[in-house]
Enzyme design. Structure first.
Site, PDB file in Angstrom:
ATOM      1  N   GLY A 267      42.714  94.079 -10.192  1.00  0.00           N
ATOM      2  CA  GLY A 267      41.442  94.424 -10.841  1.00  0.00           C
ATOM      3  C   GLY A 267      40.687  95.444 -10.218  1.00  0.00           C
ATOM      4  O   GLY A 267      41.304  96.500  -9.799  1.00  0.00           O
ATOM      5  N   CYS A 268      39.366  95.517 -10.425  1.00  0.00           N
ATOM      6  CA  CYS A 268      38.562  96.587  -9.803  1.00  0.00           C
ATOM      7  C   CYS A 268      38.707  96.640  -8.482  1.00  0.00           C
ATOM      8  O   CYS A 268      38.688  95.520  -7.809  1.00  0.00           O
ATOM      9  CB  CYS A 268      37.121  96.218 -10.284  1.00  0.00           C
ATOM     10  SG  CYS A 268      35.811  97.402  -9.421  1.00  0.00           S
ATOM     11  N   TYR A 269      38.992  97.928  -7.720  1.00  0.00           N
ATOM     12  CA  TYR A 269      39.271  98.038  -6.496  1.00  0.00           C
ATOM     13  C   TYR A 269      38.173  97.277  -5.592  1.00  0.00           C
ATOM     14  O   TYR A 269      37.970  97.411  -4.330  1.00  0.00           O
ATOM     15  CB  TYR A 269      39.734  99.109  -5.947  1.00  0.00           C
ATOM     16  CG  TYR A 269      39.353 100.596  -6.496  1.00  0.00           C
ATOM     17  CD1 TYR A 269      37.906 100.662  -6.967  1.00  0.00           C
ATOM     18  CD2 TYR A 269      40.289 101.618  -6.743  1.00  0.00           C
ATOM     19  CE1 TYR A 269      37.493 101.753  -7.198  1.00  0.00           C
ATOM     20  CE2 TYR A 269      39.637 102.735  -7.297  1.00  0.00           C
ATOM     21  CZ  TYR A 269      38.217 103.115  -7.618  1.00  0.00           C
ATOM     22  OH  TYR A 269      37.957 104.174  -7.926  1.00  0.00           O
TER      23      TYR A 269
END
Length: 196
Positions: free
Chosen positions: A28-30
């Site tokens: 997902g979002c880093y």
């Protein structure tokens, strides 16, 4: 004596370097994944970036379109004498949902896919093994969709993406999305946290 000291110092540095390993993960979002691994004992650095696409040196804006084929990833460098690849993977499968294809919560698109980019046979085997174990034990209600692929290239994201949570804790996304993941990690892995 000076030459001996210099060569011993060099040996010590080489030994330290040989204890370091890197793995590249997309969950997902880093920003979320980076914030978690920054707190795991044995992790030396976490760099946010992009892997798995077909464009060299993509920008964040290009990756956000979903057209470059990249995933948001973090490249984790860790000390194998303190933590190991299995622990890295246990954290990974605890702090994101590996059963949702191309999405994590409200973040939707191929750039948010669950993926492990391995750099050697040991990492590939460990990744495939833990996925098989988790599926067999039915840890999740749905099958794991995490891809296991060879690392071909890693591109570091722009500077403002690095250490994002640490630098932006008051932002709504950090409070509503990253903070709960961090709290879950700290609860489950409380004995594996970096000493502060």
């Amino acid at each position: 004596m000076c030459i001996l000291a210099v060569s011993l110092n060099g040996f010590s540095q080489n030994k330290k370097a040989s204890n370091l390993e890197t793995i590249t993960l997309g969950g997902g979002c880093y920003w979320c994944v980076e914030a978690v691994y920054e707190n795991l004992d044995g992790v030396k650095s976490v760099v946010s970036g992009f892997s798995g696409g077909n464009v060299a040196n993509p920008t964040y804006e290009e990756v956000c379109t979903g057209e470059t084929g990249h995933a948001e990833v973090v490249q984790i460098t860790y000390d194998k004498t303190v933590t190991d690849i299995n622990e890295i993977f246990k954290v990974f499968f605890t702090v994101h949902d590996p059963t949702t294809l191309n999405r994590q919560g409200a973040d939707v698109g191929t750039q948010y896919r669950s993926v492990i980019f391995y750099k050697n046979a040991e990492q590939k085997k460990a990744a495939e093994s833990i996925i098989a174990e988790l599926n067999k034990a039915k840890v999740y209600k749905s099958p794991i969709v995490t891809k296991v692929e060879p690392l071909k290239a890693f591109y570091k994201a722009e500077d403002y993406h690095q250490n994002y949570y640490a630098n932006n804790k008051s932002q709504p996304y950090c409070k509503m999305v990253i903070q709960p993941k961090l709290e879950k990690f700290e609860k489950v892995f409380k004995d594996k946290l970096k000493k502060r």
